[in-house]
Design a protein around this motif. Structure first.
Motif, PDB file in Angstrom:
ATOM      1  N   ARG A   1      28.643  50.774 -15.642  1.00 12.26           N
ATOM      2  CA  ARG A   1      28.488  49.784 -16.730  1.00 12.26           C
ATOM      3  C   ARG A   1      28.782  48.403 -16.184  1.00 12.26           C
ATOM      4  N   GLY A   2      27.976  47.952 -15.242  1.00 13.05           N
ATOM      5  CA  GLY A   2      28.188  46.641 -14.629  1.00 13.05           C
ATOM      6  C   GLY A   2      29.050  46.750 -13.376  1.00 13.05           C
ATOM      7  N   VAL A   3      29.372  45.594 -12.821  1.00 12.64           N
ATOM      8  CA  VAL A   3      30.102  45.559 -11.545  1.00 12.64           C
ATOM      9  C   VAL A   3      31.364  44.721 -11.717  1.00 12.64           C
ATOM     10  N   HIS A   4      32.488  45.326 -11.401  1.00  9.60           N
ATOM     11  CA  HIS A   4      33.795  44.694 -11.608  1.00  9.60           C
ATOM     12  C   HIS A   4      34.366  44.201 -10.280  1.00  9.60           C
ATOM     13  N   LEU A   5      35.205  43.168 -10.400  1.00 10.36           N
ATOM     14  CA  LEU A   5      35.757  42.515  -9.210  1.00 10.36           C
ATOM     15  C   LEU A   5      37.265  42.332  -9.367  1.00 10.36           C
ATOM     16  N   TRP A   6      37.968  42.670  -8.311  1.00  9.39           N
ATOM     17  CA  TRP A   6      39.415  42.426  -8.273  1.00  9.39           C
ATOM     18  C   TRP A   6      39.754  41.715  -6.953  1.00  9.39           C
ATOM     19  N   ILE A   7      40.810  40.911  -6.984  1.00  7.40           N
ATOM     20  CA  ILE A   7      41.333  40.290  -5.761  1.00  7.40           C
ATOM     21  C   ILE A   7      42.775  40.759  -5.588  1.00  7.40           C
ATOM     22  N   LEU A   8      43.127  41.116  -4.376  1.00  4.14           N
ATOM     23  CA  LEU A   8      44.502  41.531  -4.093  1.00  4.14           C
ATOM     24  C   LEU A   8      45.395  40.290  -4.032  1.00  4.14           C
ATOM     25  N   ASP A   9      46.428  40.304  -4.883  1.00  6.71           N
ATOM     26  CA  ASP A   9      47.437  39.237  -4.821  1.00  6.71           C
ATOM     27  C   ASP A   9      48.455  39.658  -3.759  1.00  6.71           C
ATOM     28  N   PRO A  10      48.474  38.972  -2.595  1.00  4.47           N
ATOM     29  CA  PRO A  10      49.367  39.430  -1.528  1.00  4.47           C
ATOM     30  C   PRO A  10      50.834  39.286  -1.897  1.00  4.47           C
ATOM     31  N   ASP A  11      51.140  38.459  -2.895  1.00  7.88           N
ATOM     32  CA  ASP A  11      52.534  38.280  -3.295  1.00  7.88           C
ATOM     33  C   ASP A  11      53.056  39.470  -4.103  1.00  7.88           C
ATOM     34  N   THR A  12      52.158  40.112  -4.865  1.00  8.06           N
ATOM     35  CA  THR A  12      52.608  41.221  -5.724  1.00  8.06           C
ATOM     36  C   THR A  12      52.104  42.578  -5.230  1.00  8.06           C
ATOM     37  N   GLY A  13      51.111  42.587  -4.315  1.00  6.96           N
ATOM     38  CA  GLY A  13      50.542  43.855  -3.857  1.00  6.96           C
ATOM     39  C   GLY A  13      49.719  44.529  -4.947  1.00  6.96           C
ATOM     40  N   ARG A  14      49.159  43.740  -5.843  1.00  6.36           N
ATOM     41  CA  ARG A  14      48.395  44.293  -6.965  1.00  6.36           C
ATOM     42  C   ARG A  14      46.990  43.679  -6.982  1.00  6.36           C
ATOM     43  N   PHE A  15      45.991  44.523  -7.237  1.00  9.13           N
ATOM     44  CA  PHE A  15      44.616  44.025  -7.386  1.00  9.13           C
ATOM     45  C   PHE A  15      44.450  43.510  -8.811  1.00  9.13           C
ATOM     46  N   GLU A  16      44.235  42.199  -8.957  1.00  9.43           N
ATOM     47  CA  GLU A  16      44.076  41.586 -10.273  1.00  9.43           C
ATOM     48  C   GLU A  16      42.596  41.426 -10.586  1.00  9.43           C
ATOM     49  N   ARG A  17      42.259  41.727 -11.836  1.00  8.32           N
ATOM     50  CA  ARG A  17      40.843  41.707 -12.226  1.00  8.32           C
ATOM     51  C   ARG A  17      40.353  40.285 -12.460  1.00  8.32           C
ATOM     52  N   LEU A  18      39.176  39.990 -11.951  1.00  7.44           N
ATOM     53  CA  LEU A  18      38.489  38.715 -12.189  1.00  7.44           C
ATOM     54  C   LEU A  18      37.255  38.987 -13.054  1.00  7.44           C
ATOM     55  N   PRO A  19      36.562  37.958 -13.503  1.00  4.74           N
ATOM     56  CA  PRO A  19      35.346  38.215 -14.291  1.00  4.74           C
ATOM     57  C   PRO A  19      34.352  39.088 -13.508  1.00  4.74           C
ATOM     58  N   ASP A  20      33.620  39.907 -14.249  1.00  6.47           N
ATOM     59  CA  ASP A  20      32.632  40.796 -13.619  1.00  6.47           C
ATOM     60  C   ASP A  20      31.597  39.998 -12.820  1.00  6.47           C
ATOM     61  N   ILE A  21      30.977  40.683 -11.880  1.00  7.65           N
ATOM     62  CA  ILE A  21      29.909  40.039 -11.104  1.00  7.65           C
ATOM     63  C   ILE A  21      28.672  39.956 -11.996  1.00  7.65           C
ATOM     64  N   ALA A  22      28.173  38.743 -12.164  1.00  8.00           N
ATOM     65  CA  ALA A  22      27.157  38.491 -13.195  1.00  8.00           C
ATOM     66  C   ALA A  22      25.824  39.154 -12.862  1.00  8.00           C
ATOM     67  N   GLY A  23      25.417  39.095 -11.625  1.00 13.37           N
ATOM     68  CA  GLY A  23      24.110  39.639 -11.264  1.00 13.37           C
ATOM     69  C   GLY A  23      23.688  39.044  -9.939  1.00 13.37           C
ATOM     70  N   VAL A  24      22.891  39.779  -9.187  1.00 15.68           N
ATOM     71  CA  VAL A  24      22.451  39.278  -7.879  1.00 15.68           C
ATOM     72  C   VAL A  24      21.456  38.146  -8.111  1.00 15.68           C
ATOM     73  N   PRO A  25      21.773  36.927  -7.658  1.00 17.67           N
ATOM     74  CA  PRO A  25      20.804  35.826  -7.833  1.00 17.67           C
ATOM     75  C   PRO A  25      19.437  36.218  -7.261  1.00 17.67           C
ATOM     76  N   ARG A  26      18.391  35.810  -7.947  1.00 14.06           N
ATOM     77  CA  ARG A  26      17.053  36.310  -7.584  1.00 14.06           C
ATOM     78  C   ARG A  26      16.305  35.408  -6.613  1.00 14.06           C
ATOM     79  N   ASP A  27      16.514  34.108  -6.745  1.00 14.71           N
ATOM     80  CA  ASP A  27      15.695  33.209  -5.927  1.00 14.71           C
ATOM     81  C   ASP A  27      16.548  32.595  -4.824  1.00 14.71           C
ATOM     82  N   THR A  28      16.564  33.218  -3.677  1.00 17.51           N
ATOM     83  CA  THR A  28      17.412  32.746  -2.582  1.00 17.51           C
ATOM     84  C   THR A  28      16.619  32.794  -1.287  1.00 17.51           C
ATOM     85  N   VAL A  29      17.155  32.153  -0.279  1.00 17.11           N
ATOM     86  CA  VAL A  29      16.383  32.049   0.966  1.00 17.11           C
ATOM     87  C   VAL A  29      17.118  32.683   2.152  1.00 17.11           C
TER      88      VAL A  29
END
Ligand SMILES: O=P(O)(O)OC[C@H]1O[C@](O)(COP(=O)(O)O)[C@@H](O)[C@@H]1O
Ligand SMILES: [Mg+2]
Ligand SMILES: [Mg+2]
Length: 326
Positions: free
Chosen positions: A156-184
């Motif tokens: 159900r979509g793609v989720h993103l977390w970043i590891l906070d090195p100070d707490t040792g915990r993966f904190e959730r960030l906003p979901d990945i919106a979508g692969v941009p279509r027009d790129t070079v």
């Protein structure tokens, strides 16, 4: 808990496995950050089932995941670093893993990672993994780079977390919106050009011709030699990745492994609105022939992946079949 799963409504067995994976991720991130201070993580160790040389960190990462999953709901464990599928005990899940992806980058301080794929366990070990990637219930990767991130999809979509090195915990960030279509941007190991199949050579030659070629615009090339890092860039910024089959002995079906590299990355990419094929057929519809089977792999922005398939169509008209990767 090392992972924030709030609001994702995962089955308890799956949530527990995700927690266990990220506990290992935290451990590996620390080990990698201290590489060289205690031991050489890139030291040669042996050869795995696929014939690749193993580095110390490949073996350590595999052992760490295996240890962490004992007593979990994982009944079957398949790994790049294990010849056979291991049965861990009774359980409802089957987990395949590339414990350390991008091994050639361990000693040069470039991003590396772990790729994982989770299926409901089937009747036996092989049947649990030799099935369509579309049947995965979870897939993703952790990337150990300037930041340690977890990217995962549960369908159900793609989720993103970043590891906070100070707490040792993966904190959730906003979901990945979508692969941009027009790129070079495109990513391919161009040193293999002379070995590529004709449709891939034609596609890349057209990109390389830039404003003077049939595409009438300039393109930019990237090759990190870490699938996790290429995937992370493409999810954030778009573009296309290609590792085709080629005419080198043993590379007829490319380099990347279907079960624990391509299927999970394809699952994430498709959940983000991108596409993933073997150049022509969707990866998630294909059934791998064995646990360490390879597959040609193309993924990224949907219009680009479709365009590459059209080069196979053109080649077919010129008397090559779409399945002909050589
Ligand atoms: O060295 P090459 O042929 O360019 O291959 C690079 C590819 O090999 C890999 O390193 C294979 O993965 P492992 O490091 O897990 O064996 C991918 O991450 C990467 O995309
Ligand atoms: Mg790999
Ligand atoms: Mg690996």
């Amino acid at each position: 808990m090392s992972l924030d799963l709030d609001g994702l409504d995962l089955a308890p067995d799956l949530a527990d496995v995700m927690q266990r994976l990220t506990v290992v991720g935290v451990e590996l991130a620390r080990l990698i950050a201290r590489s060289g201070l205690e031991g050489d993580l890139a030291a040669a160790q042996g050869t795995n089932a696929g014939g690749d040389g193993q580095k110390a960190l490949d073996v350590m990462a595999d052992a760490a995941y295996l240890r962490a999953l004992h007593g979990s709901a994982v009944a079957y464990y398949a790994s790049e670093e294990e010849d056979e599928i291991l049965t861990l005990g009774p359980g409802t899940l089957a987990l395949a893993v590339d414990p350390l992806d991008g091994s050639s980058n361990i000693d040069v301080n470039v991003s590396i990672g772990t790729i994982f794929s989770i299926f409901p366990a089937a009747g036996n070990a092989e049947a649990s993994f030799l099935r369509k990637g579309s049947e995965q219930i979870a897939a993703g990767y952790m990337i150990f780079g300037p930041q340690c991130a977890l990217v995962a999809s549960f369908g159900r979509g793609v989720h993103l977390w970043i590891l906070d090195p100070d707490t040792g915990r993966f904190e959730r960030l906003p979901d990945i919106a979508g692969v941009p279509r027009d790129t070079v941007e495109f990513a391919i190991n161009a040193s293999n050009r002379r070995h590529w199949p004709a449709p891939i050579r034609a596609y890349i030659d057209d990109l390389m011709a830039g404003v003077d070629g049939p595409r009438g615009r300039n393109f930019n090339m990237r090759w990190i030699a870490s699938l996790v890092a290429e995937t992370h860039r493409i999810l954030r910024r778009g573009g296309v990745f290609l590792y085709p089959g080629d005419s080198r002995a043993g590379y007829e079906r490319g380099r990347l492994r279907h079960v624990y590299e391509c299927a999970p990355i394809a699952f994430v990419v498709e959940q983000a609105g991108g596409e993933a094929t073997d150049g022509y057929h969707p990866i998630l519809d294909a059934v791998p022939s064995s646990i360490h089977a390879r597959t040609p792999f193309v993924f990224g922005s949907a219009p680009k992946v479709r365009r590459i398939a059209r080069y196979y169509d053109d080649a077919e008209q010129a008397a090559l079949t779409p399945d002909e990767h050589l």
